[in-house]
Design a protein around this motif. Structure first.
Motif, PDB file in Angstrom:
ATOM      1  N   ILE A   1      40.425  48.794  42.011  1.00  0.00           N
ATOM      2  CA  ILE A   1      41.007  48.769  40.665  1.00  0.00           C
ATOM      3  C   ILE A   1      39.923  48.727  39.595  1.00  0.00           C
ATOM      4  N   THR A   2      38.920  47.881  39.773  1.00  0.00           N
ATOM      5  CA  THR A   2      37.873  47.787  38.750  1.00  0.00           C
ATOM      6  C   THR A   2      37.013  49.048  38.695  1.00  0.00           C
ATOM      7  N   ALA A   3      36.755  49.667  39.829  1.00  0.00           N
ATOM      8  CA  ALA A   3      35.993  50.927  39.817  1.00  0.00           C
ATOM      9  C   ALA A   3      36.779  52.001  39.071  1.00  0.00           C
ATOM     10  N   LEU A   4      38.089  52.063  39.291  1.00  0.00           N
ATOM     11  CA  LEU A   4      38.930  53.019  38.577  1.00  0.00           C
ATOM     12  C   LEU A   4      38.937  52.713  37.081  1.00  0.00           C
ATOM     13  N   LEU A   5      39.047  51.457  36.725  1.00  0.00           N
ATOM     14  CA  LEU A   5      39.030  51.086  35.310  1.00  0.00           C
ATOM     15  C   LEU A   5      37.699  51.451  34.646  1.00  0.00           C
ATOM     16  N   TRP A   6      36.580  51.189  35.334  1.00  0.00           N
ATOM     17  CA  TRP A   6      35.278  51.587  34.790  1.00  0.00           C
ATOM     18  C   TRP A   6      35.199  53.104  34.615  1.00  0.00           C
ATOM     19  N   PHE A   7      35.724  53.844  35.577  1.00  0.00           N
ATOM     20  CA  PHE A   7      35.731  55.303  35.485  1.00  0.00           C
ATOM     21  C   PHE A   7      36.528  55.748  34.259  1.00  0.00           C
ATOM     22  N   LEU A   8      37.740  55.206  34.110  1.00  0.00           N
ATOM     23  CA  LEU A   8      38.587  55.585  32.983  1.00  0.00           C
ATOM     24  C   LEU A   8      37.967  55.192  31.647  1.00  0.00           C
ATOM     25  N   LEU A   9      37.267  54.072  31.619  1.00  0.00           N
ATOM     26  CA  LEU A   9      36.640  53.605  30.389  1.00  0.00           C
ATOM     27  C   LEU A   9      35.398  54.391  30.014  1.00  0.00           C
ATOM     28  N   LEU A  10      34.593  54.771  30.987  1.00  0.00           N
ATOM     29  CA  LEU A  10      33.267  55.312  30.690  1.00  0.00           C
ATOM     30  C   LEU A  10      33.082  56.808  30.900  1.00  0.00           C
ATOM     31  N   TYR A  11      33.973  57.467  31.624  1.00  0.00           N
ATOM     32  CA  TYR A  11      33.719  58.865  31.973  1.00  0.00           C
ATOM     33  C   TYR A  11      33.548  59.741  30.735  1.00  0.00           C
ATOM     34  N   TYR A  12      34.509  59.740  29.858  1.00  0.00           N
ATOM     35  CA  TYR A  12      34.430  60.627  28.695  1.00  0.00           C
ATOM     36  C   TYR A  12      33.285  60.243  27.750  1.00  0.00           C
ATOM     37  N   PRO A  13      33.092  58.951  27.413  1.00  0.00           N
ATOM     38  CA  PRO A  13      31.932  58.621  26.561  1.00  0.00           C
ATOM     39  C   PRO A  13      30.590  59.009  27.183  1.00  0.00           C
ATOM     40  N   LEU A  14      30.440  58.831  28.500  1.00  0.00           N
ATOM     41  CA  LEU A  14      29.191  59.234  29.155  1.00  0.00           C
ATOM     42  C   LEU A  14      29.018  60.743  29.139  1.00  0.00           C
TER      43      LEU A  14
END
Length: 153
Positions: free
Chosen positions: A60-73
């Motif tokens: 869950i936390t890996a998915l949340l980090w992905f959703l939070l950071l993918y587009y800004p990165l």
């Protein structure tokens, strides 16, 4: 001295982040590493969870980090690059060869580019038909269709 699950998750997270930045960039180990570190933080506050809960926290936390950071990165990496635009390809200006059937102005056909058969369309203002085996030039790319002309741009 035994290693606690918190230390294992921290070590796993740090290893994944180091792998992302040194050996395998672009794979997504950053998100997994942040998920592992987040899991270590979660189980430090709620240590009663089983191994199954720990893996659930990790997922869950890996998915949340992905959703939070993918587009800004993605924006950060490509901010000064034209690669973010779908209209800029190395193929523009290239020569392609008409395959399978003649291409009439404004109609679709197929061309061979670098060993690959691709969809193509002659520009609407083209006058002549592009015949099989003829070389034409790519003016732009729209989706998966090459917009071509008989004249080099």
């Amino acid at each position: 001295m035994s290693i606690t699950p918190i230390e294992l998750w921290l070590l796993f997270g740090i290893i994944l982040i180091i792998l992302e930045f040194s050996q395998l960039p672009g794979i997504g180990f950053l998100f997994l590493g942040l998920g592992a570190i987040s899991t270590a933080i979660i189980i430090s506050y709620w240590p009663q969870g089983t191994l199954l809960y720990q893996f659930a926290y990790f997922a869950i936390t890996a998915l949340l980090w992905f959703l939070l950071l993918y587009y800004p990165l993605k924006l950060f990496i490509y901010k000064n690059s034209t690669n973010l635009s779908r209209e800029s390809f190395d193929i523009i200006g290239s020569r392609v060869i008409v395959r399978h059937k003649d291409i009439k102005p404004g109609e679709y056909g197929q061309v061979l580019w670098s060993g690959t058969v691709m969809n193509a369309k002659l520009t609407d203002n083209a006058i002549d038909i592009a015949t099989i085996g003829e070389t034409i030039y790519v003016l732009e790319v729209k989706g998966n269709v090459l917009i071509c002309s008989k004249k080099e741009s």
